[in-house]
Design a protein around this motif. Structure first.
Motif, PDB file in Angstrom:
ATOM      1  N   ILE A   1       0.838  -1.199   0.000  1.00 49.42           N
ATOM      2  CA  ILE A   1       0.000   0.000   0.000  1.00 49.42           C
ATOM      3  C   ILE A   1       0.873   1.250   0.000  1.00 49.42           C
ATOM      4  O   ILE A   1       0.468   2.294  -0.492  1.00 49.42           O
ATOM      5  N   TYR A   2       2.093   1.120   0.500  1.00 50.27           N
ATOM      6  CA  TYR A   2       2.999   2.265   0.421  1.00 50.27           C
ATOM      7  C   TYR A   2       3.193   2.659  -1.041  1.00 50.27           C
ATOM      8  O   TYR A   2       3.039   3.821  -1.419  1.00 50.27           O
ATOM      9  N   LEU A   3       3.494   1.661  -1.865  1.00 49.67           N
ATOM     10  CA  LEU A   3       3.719   1.959  -3.286  1.00 49.67           C
ATOM     11  C   LEU A   3       2.434   2.462  -3.941  1.00 49.67           C
ATOM     12  O   LEU A   3       2.471   3.340  -4.809  1.00 49.67           O
TER      13      LEU A   3
ATOM     14  N   VAL B   1       2.001   6.138  -3.060  1.00 43.67           N
ATOM     15  CA  VAL B   1       2.904   6.990  -3.831  1.00 43.67           C
ATOM     16  C   VAL B   1       2.376   7.141  -5.261  1.00 43.67           C
ATOM     17  O   VAL B   1       2.328   8.238  -5.826  1.00 43.67           O
ATOM     18  N   THR B   2       1.952   6.010  -5.818  1.00 45.05           N
ATOM     19  CA  THR B   2       1.466   6.008  -7.207  1.00 45.05           C
ATOM     20  C   THR B   2       0.240   6.902  -7.374  1.00 45.05           C
ATOM     21  O   THR B   2       0.177   7.754  -8.258  1.00 45.05           O
ATOM     22  N   ILE B   3      -0.741   6.685  -6.517  1.00 41.67           N
ATOM     23  CA  ILE B   3      -1.996   7.433  -6.671  1.00 41.67           C
ATOM     24  C   ILE B   3      -1.782   8.901  -6.305  1.00 41.67           C
ATOM     25  O   ILE B   3      -2.350   9.802  -6.938  1.00 41.67           O
TER      26      ILE B   3
ATOM     27  N   VAL C   1      10.025  22.411  -8.985  1.00 40.98           N
ATOM     28  CA  VAL C   1       9.891  23.120 -10.252  1.00 40.98           C
ATOM     29  C   VAL C   1       8.499  22.979 -10.841  1.00 40.98           C
ATOM     30  O   VAL C   1       7.993  23.889 -11.481  1.00 40.98           O
ATOM     31  N   MET C   2       7.859  21.835 -10.644  1.00 38.79           N
ATOM     32  CA  MET C   2       6.517  21.751 -11.223  1.00 38.79           C
ATOM     33  C   MET C   2       5.435  21.624 -10.168  1.00 38.79           C
ATOM     34  O   MET C   2       4.431  22.298 -10.237  1.00 38.79           O
ATOM     35  N   GLY C   3       5.654  20.787  -9.164  1.00 37.82           N
ATOM     36  CA  GLY C   3       4.597  20.556  -8.177  1.00 37.82           C
ATOM     37  C   GLY C   3       4.259  21.817  -7.414  1.00 37.82           C
ATOM     38  O   GLY C   3       3.159  22.357  -7.510  1.00 37.82           O
TER      39      GLY C   3
ATOM     40  N   ALA D   1       3.485  25.007  -9.651  1.00 43.85           N
ATOM     41  CA  ALA D   1       2.147  25.011 -10.244  1.00 43.85           C
ATOM     42  C   ALA D   1       1.075  25.170  -9.168  1.00 43.85           C
ATOM     43  O   ALA D   1       0.063  25.847  -9.367  1.00 43.85           O
ATOM     44  N   LEU D   2       1.328  24.568  -8.018  1.00 42.51           N
ATOM     45  CA  LEU D   2       0.368  24.710  -6.916  1.00 42.51           C
ATOM     46  C   LEU D   2       0.263  26.178  -6.494  1.00 42.51           C
ATOM     47  O   LEU D   2      -0.831  26.702  -6.275  1.00 42.51           O
ATOM     48  N   TYR D   3       1.407  26.847  -6.408  1.00 42.03           N
ATOM     49  CA  TYR D   3       1.397  28.274  -6.081  1.00 42.03           C
ATOM     50  C   TYR D   3       0.628  29.055  -7.145  1.00 42.03           C
ATOM     51  O   TYR D   3      -0.126  29.978  -6.835  1.00 42.03           O
TER      52      TYR D   3
ATOM     53  N   GLY E   1      11.013  23.542   3.506  1.00 40.96           N
ATOM     54  CA  GLY E   1      11.413  22.623   4.571  1.00 40.96           C
ATOM     55  C   GLY E   1      11.305  21.174   4.136  1.00 40.96           C
ATOM     56  O   GLY E   1      12.109  20.328   4.513  1.00 40.96           O
ATOM     57  N   VAL E   2      10.296  20.876   3.323  1.00 40.15           N
ATOM     58  CA  VAL E   2      10.130  19.501   2.853  1.00 40.15           C
ATOM     59  C   VAL E   2      11.121  19.201   1.737  1.00 40.15           C
ATOM     60  O   VAL E   2      11.851  18.215   1.778  1.00 40.15           O
ATOM     61  N   PHE E   3      11.153  20.053   0.729  1.00 38.44           N
ATOM     62  CA  PHE E   3      11.830  19.644  -0.496  1.00 38.44           C
ATOM     63  C   PHE E   3      13.289  20.072  -0.601  1.00 38.44           C
ATOM     64  O   PHE E   3      14.045  19.484  -1.349  1.00 38.44           O
TER      65      PHE E   3
HETATM   66  C1  HEM Z   1       1.861  18.098   0.315  1.00 38.32           C
HETATM   67  C2  HEM Z   1       2.886  18.243  -0.407  1.00 38.32           C
HETATM   68  C3  HEM Z   1       3.612  17.064  -1.007  1.00 38.32           C
HETATM   69  C4  HEM Z   1       4.424  16.183  -0.367  1.00 38.32           C
HETATM   70  C5  HEM Z   1       4.816  16.164   1.098  1.00 38.32           C
HETATM   71  C6  HEM Z   1       4.869  15.247  -1.350  1.00 38.32           C
HETATM   72  C7  HEM Z   1       5.742  14.215  -1.099  1.00 38.32           C
HETATM   73  C8  HEM Z   1       6.139  13.288  -2.025  1.00 38.32           C
HETATM   74  C9  HEM Z   1       7.184  12.338  -1.866  1.00 38.32           C
HETATM   75  C10 HEM Z   1       8.071  12.212  -0.648  1.00 38.32           C
HETATM   76  C11 HEM Z   1       7.247  11.582  -2.984  1.00 38.32           C
HETATM   77  C12 HEM Z   1       8.240  10.496  -3.302  1.00 38.32           C
HETATM   78  C13 HEM Z   1       7.946   9.182  -2.793  1.00 38.32           C
HETATM   79  C14 HEM Z   1       8.918   8.198  -3.347  1.00 38.32           C
HETATM   80  O1  HEM Z   1       9.385   8.357  -4.497  1.00 38.32           O
HETATM   81  O2  HEM Z   1       9.213   7.247  -2.630  1.00 38.32           O
HETATM   82  C15 HEM Z   1       6.241  12.059  -3.864  1.00 38.32           C
HETATM   83  C16 HEM Z   1       6.010  11.553  -5.101  1.00 38.32           C
HETATM   84  C17 HEM Z   1       5.380  12.263  -6.091  1.00 38.32           C
HETATM   85  N1  HEM Z   1       4.707  13.461  -5.935  1.00 38.32           N
HETATM   86 FE1  HEM Z   1       4.476  14.488  -4.249  1.00 38.32          FE
HETATM   87  N2  HEM Z   1       4.337  15.573  -2.541  1.00 38.32           N
HETATM   88  C18 HEM Z   1       3.564  16.691  -2.377  1.00 38.32           C
HETATM   89  C19 HEM Z   1       2.881  17.380  -3.353  1.00 38.32           C
HETATM   90  C20 HEM Z   1       2.925  17.074  -4.697  1.00 38.32           C
HETATM   91  C21 HEM Z   1       2.466  17.904  -5.765  1.00 38.32           C
HETATM   92  C22 HEM Z   1       1.855  19.284  -5.611  1.00 38.32           C
HETATM   93  C23 HEM Z   1       2.676  17.245  -6.904  1.00 38.32           C
HETATM   94  C24 HEM Z   1       2.362  17.734  -8.279  1.00 38.32           C
HETATM   95  C25 HEM Z   1       3.130  17.624  -9.290  1.00 38.32           C
HETATM   96  C26 HEM Z   1       3.276  15.973  -6.577  1.00 38.32           C
HETATM   97  C27 HEM Z   1       3.636  15.004  -7.492  1.00 38.32           C
HETATM   98  C28 HEM Z   1       4.287  13.842  -7.187  1.00 38.32           C
HETATM   99  C29 HEM Z   1       4.681  12.854  -8.146  1.00 38.32           C
HETATM  100  C30 HEM Z   1       4.434  12.866  -9.649  1.00 38.32           C
HETATM  101  C31 HEM Z   1       5.344  11.851  -7.460  1.00 38.32           C
HETATM  102  C32 HEM Z   1       5.956  10.602  -8.044  1.00 38.32           C
HETATM  103  C33 HEM Z   1       5.093   9.446  -7.781  1.00 38.32           C
HETATM  104  C34 HEM Z   1       5.796   8.218  -8.185  1.00 38.32           C
HETATM  105  O3  HEM Z   1       6.954   8.021  -7.771  1.00 38.32           O
HETATM  106  O4  HEM Z   1       5.185   7.432  -8.923  1.00 38.32           O
HETATM  107  N3  HEM Z   1       3.416  15.897  -5.216  1.00 38.32           N
HETATM  108  N4  HEM Z   1       5.575  13.107  -3.265  1.00 38.32           N
END
Ligand code: HEM
Ligand SMILES: [Cu+2]
Ligand SMILES: [Cu+2]
Lengths: 597, 353
Positions: free
Chosen positions: A88-90, A93-95, A428-430, A433-435, A471-473
């Motif tokens: 479910i972790y994966l 992340v996927t969803i 750069v995108m997440g 774009a959210l901002y 702080g997160v990224f």
């Molecule tokens: C609340 C803020 C967010 C947090 C804390 C967060 C955190 C994370 C983390 C830690 C991962 C990586 C997990 C891994 O690879 O093991 C991830 C994956 C991802 N996040 Fe976020 N994220 C946030 C918001 C967003 C936003 C705004 C986007 C929009 C582009 C986004 C898009 C993605 C995508 C595309 C992945 C890759 C999923 C995959 O590996 O299949 N996230 N997120």
């Protein structure tokens, strides 16, 4: 400057008032303003789900395999005794990735603001086809519902990453999530793509055909340029993802071998022969890379408008901005291979993609410098929308710069698929774009709902979000530089990475706080719809046409004639005028000249 | 315990937020504001911009202090490693300079030009010279990086077969790694998943009749002689995997249906690396941290004491246990290697009769 006089089919038919029932007004509406709101609300709900998921898997990373009440409550059988399961972790992340990229930042962002602003800013009564527009929204709605239903499938939702590379995504025996969960994921995305294509075609046709008198292409606000070009990129690249999805469905269900060959799994040899997963990667990224610009360009368009308005200055280098949008759009379709440097494709191709990728940094740099110059000697009105726009420029720079490393094939060998990548693309995108989306909401809320958002809550929302996002990224780059792979359920099997564990806890803390503070926004948003201060006609003293239309819900946007346009949209603080803004529908004074190129 | 902690934090933040919402709400009552920024807001947020700039610099410095050993930029253990590290360092330096300056300009302007009632902004719509300057500068910098990068890339990816590299197959399956050596002839026997025969323990699907396969050796721990070029041939039997060897600056996907390759020359033995002061510091630090989590680690059945080893990690999502798909790599002298490989069973001897 050539002034294309567009004939306008709507111009002289009086705005007709059909009897609107509740259903035609709020549900099966064909009015672009209502459809924009529908996109916004649906996107927001999906966003809440996506953020909640990220907080859950972040908790697992920070406190691996610890029981957690939140998991127990939300994950049910996937968290026996409150401990999150690796499958479910994966899936989370996927969803999370899928929802954020497609449902929130493609449909939620483009869908909301292209719909709201294209007709209002170019001076049109509505979209070219209100009916297709309605269908487009409802397809999006259905695809969201299917995606959510997929969360409840017995064997689990799709869990192969948002990139769904086969064979993992193609073989139900490879992973629980590759059964029914993946089928629903593919169905949902196919419907989503149909929705996106209908929407995009509509935007393109509307911008080309329905501009009001005097609104030449060179007088279009940059928002419209951005939405227009985004729609073009979408029309070019989404069909490729659709074909990839269809071929994958065939491999999964009908035994074809497009992406599969020579597979031995769970004790048996499968019949597939001759296909290649690398082909899927090409098809996926042919959309996947342009997709990041589909997400980003509308945000940049929105910010251009907001930064100019709130700086009380013209956007610096209008033509250069348009040129960079076009250059980015073109280049974005020939850089996809930078996601595949180590996929096994020919290293020479890697060289080519390195070259094109670093080229795209140039128009991006031009945009960033132009934003900064726009602020210079401005009279900055620090409205919440302005703060989010400045925030966007900041994260766009921070995130964009690391692209120089990832786009370089040699360096990518090392950091590919590590947290360095996660840090890069989120900034750069997440986050950018959210901002952009938040900025748009704060700016056009009065236009949408006739009321104002509370600015103090807006300030609180921005500053906490801004700090938490960094702080997160930001530290994630460093964890990635330590070689930590992404998509790992826990790092505890690698003592090598033990010295990153504390940083992971800090990151998760920031994520939790940042996530919770989005409630401030939701509170502000929903309460202000009903109880916000009544908005003035043109609260930000803006030049664009949408502020000349009455706020009251009305089909056709303007009672009487559509305003004509006599100037570009950036005459802020123009010498020779008393006010520091001159709306586009104000005729040129005698002897007044255009002061821009 | 942690759960409780999280729960309390969440609760605490929620309450704090509720309070703030209340305060902001009350502050609004009676104030004749129409929710558009006033001079007071502009000033406040202008100062916040400076504060935020300081925050960005601070978090950068903090990251360097706490996470700055950057093992991917130093102590590379392969021949091409230092060259790549060099490129990485140059790129990073450029990035940090640009980042520092542009963030400064952005936030400083946001502070400096914060709005005041009655002031008029400068109408400044375009300037081709400026536009040209900031097109040309990135072009020059990027051209330099591209050229340097492409030379490095070609160097790494074009394997010089005349150097007689040792051929090693890396074989991936959910969720473990195997390595196969070509044996005395340094040629791998033919293989295909259709030849896999679990009953006979032919798990890699090697053609038993191929003369080249007779001296092949299959192992679960990768040993490499120092100073000898290795050419890895990667295969996967089920889904995509990626062979990631960070210390050697090496990575390549393993793709079902095709053979991919990557080559490098290890330059530092495991024993030497363990003597490296940087690595010793890192290991000591890790062991101190592990001591704090003693109970947890022992419960998980791991060794409390960590010792440095090179690793091969799976770095392409491949299913449930992706997070634990690893193989130890030992780099040793030629003599040690020869002694080790002589002890391993050859392929025909490893089969069940
Ligand atoms: C609340 C803020 C967010 C947090 C804390 C967060 C955190 C994370 C983390 C830690 C991962 C990586 C997990 C891994 O690879 O093991 C991830 C994956 C991802 N996040 Fe976020 N994220 C946030 C918001 C967003 C936003 C705004 C986007 C929009 C582009 C986004 C898009 C993605 C995508 C595309 C992945 C890759 C999923 C995959 O590996 O299949 N996230 N997120
Ligand atoms: Cu890309
Ligand atoms: Cu894996």
């Amino acid at each position: 400057m050539s002034a294309t006089a567009d004939t306008h089919a709507h111009d002289d038919h009086d705005v007709h008032h059909h009897k609107e029932t509740f259903v035609t007004k709020y549900i099966f509406s064909q009015d672009h303003k209502m459809i924009a709101k529908q996109y916004l609300i649906t996107g927001t709900i999906m966003g809440v789900i996506g953020v909640l998921m990220s907080i859950m898997f972040r908790m697992q990373i920070a406190w691996p395999e610890q029981p957690n009440v939140l998991f127990e409550a939300l994950l049910g059988k996937w968290a026996p005794e409150g401990v999150m399961d690796a499958d479910i972790y994966l899936a989370l992340v996927t969803i999370h990735g899928t929802i954020m990229v497609f449902f929130v930042l493609t449909a939620g962002l483009s869908g909301t603001f292209s719909n709201l602003l294209i007709p209002l800013q170019i001076g049109a009564r509505d979209m070219a086809s209100g009916f297709l527009n309605m269908i487009s929204y409802w397809l999006f709605f259905v695809s969201s519902v299917v995606m959510i239903i997929s969360l409840f499938v017995e064997a689990g939702p799709a869990a192969a990453g948002w990139t769904i590379y086969p064979p993992l995504s193609a073989l139900p025996m490879a992973q629980g999530g590759s059964g029914m969960g993946m089928t629903l994921w593919l169905v949902s995305m196919a419907i989503f793509i149909a929705s996106s294509l209908l929407g995009s075609l509509n935007y393109i046709v509307t911008v080309i055909n329905l501009r009001t008198k005097g609104m030449s292409m060179t007088r279009l606000p940059l928002t419209i340029w951005a939405f227009f070009v985004t729609a073009v990129i979408g029309v070019i690249s989404f069909p490729v993802l659709l074909s990839a999805a269809l071929l994958l469905i065939m491999d999964r269900s009908f035994g074809t071998s497009f992406f599969l060959s020579d597979i031995f799994i769970q004790g048996e040899v499968l019949h597939y022969q001759g296909g290649s997963p690398v082909l899927f990667e090409h098809l996926f990224w042919f959309l996947g890379h342009p997709e990041v610009y589909i997400v980003l360009l509308p945000a940049l368009g929105i910010t251009s408008e907001i930064i100019a308005t709130n700086s009380r200055k013209p956007i610096f280098g209008y033509r250069a901005m348009v040129a960079s949008i076009l250059a980015i759009a073109f280049l974005s379709t020939i850089v996809w291979g930078h996601h595949m440097f180590i996929s096994g494709m020919n290293p020479f191709l890697g060289s080519v993609f390195t070259f094109t990728t670093l080229l795209i940094a140039i128009p991006s740099a031009v945009k960033a410098f132009n934003y900064i110059t726009t602020l210079w000697k401005g009279n900055l009105q620090m409205n919440p929308a302005m703060l989010f726009s400045i925030g966007l420029v900041s994260t766009f720079i921070t995130g964009g710069l690391t692209g120089i490393i990832l786009g370089d094939s040699a360096l990518d060998i090392n950091v590919h698929d590590t947290y360095f990548v996660v840090a890069h693309f989120h900034l750069v995108m997440g986050i950018s774009a959210l901002y952009g989306m938040f900025a748009g909401i704060y700016h056009w809320f009065p236009r949408m709902f006739g009321r104002m958002l509370n600015k103090n809550l807006g300030y609180l929302h921005f500053w906490v979000t801004a700090i938490c996002a960094y702080g997160v990224f930001f530290p994630m780059h460093f964890i990635g530089m330590a070689g930590l792979p992404r998509r790992y359920y826990t790092n505890s099997n690698f003592p090598l990475f033990d010295d990153t564990a504390n940083a992971n806890v800090v990151i998760t803390m920031f994520a939790i706080v940042g996530g919770i503070f989005q409630l401030v926004f939701l509170y502000n948003f929903f309460v202000s719809i009903f109880y916000g201060k009544k908005a003035e006609q043109n609260p930000w003293k803006s030049n664009t046409l949408e502020w000349t239309a009455p706020v009251k819900h009305m089909h056709g946007n303007w009672p009487g004639e559509i305003p004509h346009v006599y100037r570009w949209s950036y005459d802020y603080s123009k010498p020779g005028h008393d006010e520091d803004f001159v709306p586009q529908n104000v005729p040129m004074k005698d002897g007044e000249e255009e002061l821009h190129h | 315990m942690t759960t409780l902690l999280i729960f309390i934090i969440v609760l605490f933040v929620a309450v704090a937020m509720w309070q703030m919402v209340k305060i902001f709400d009350l502050a609004q009552v009676g104030a004749s504001n129409n929710q558009v920024a006033t001079d007071k807001d502009n000033t406040f947020n202008g100062y916040m911009m400076i504060g935020f700039l300081i925050f960005i610099y601070a978090i950068t410095i903090a990251s360097f202090v706490y996470l700055g050993d950057l093992p991917l930029m130093s102590n590379a253990a392969s021949e091409h490693g230092p060259e790549l590290d060099n490129l990485m360092i140059i790129s990073m330096v450029i990035i940090f300079i640009v980042q520092t300056i542009t963030q400064f300009l952005l936030h400083y302007f946001a502070y400096k030009y914060k709005g005041e009632k009655g002031r008029k902004a400068l109408f400044y719509a375009d300037n081709n010279t400026l536009e040209a300057i900031w097109t040309v500068i990135p072009v020059i910098v990027l051209a330099g990086l591209i050229i340097y990068g492409l030379f490095t890339w070609n160097d790494i990816m074009n394997i010089d077969e005349s150097e007689d590299p040792m051929i090693v197959e890396l074989y991936a399956q959910q969720f473990n790694w195997k390595a196969r050596y070509g044996g005395d002839d340094n040629v791998l026997g033919k293989a295909n998943v259709r030849l896999i025969d679990l009953d006979r323990a032919n798990i890699l699907g090697i053609d038993e009749d191929d003369p080249n396969a007779q001296d092949d050796v299959i192992v679960t721990e990768l040993h490499l002689p120092v100073g000898r070029p290795v050419l890895f041939k990667m295969r996967s039997q089920d889904v995509l995997h990626s062979a990631y060897m960070p210390h050697f600056r090496a990575q390549m996907n393993c793709v079902p249906g095709m053979v991919t390759q990557f080559g490098f020359t290890p330059t530092i033995t495991t024993a030497e690396m363990r003597q490296n002061p940087d690595i010793q510091d890192k290991v000591a630090n890790i062991n101190a941290l592990r001591l704090e989590r003693k109970a947890e680690i022992e419960e998980a059945g791991q060794d409390l004491n960590y010792q440095f080893d090179y690793l091969l990690l799976c770095n392409k999502i491949c299913g449930k246990s992706h997070y634990n798909m690893q193989m130890k790599i030992v780099v040793e002298t030629q003599e040690e290697f020869d002694a080790w490989i002589a002890e391993q069973k050859t392929f025909p001897n490893s089969l069940n009769k």
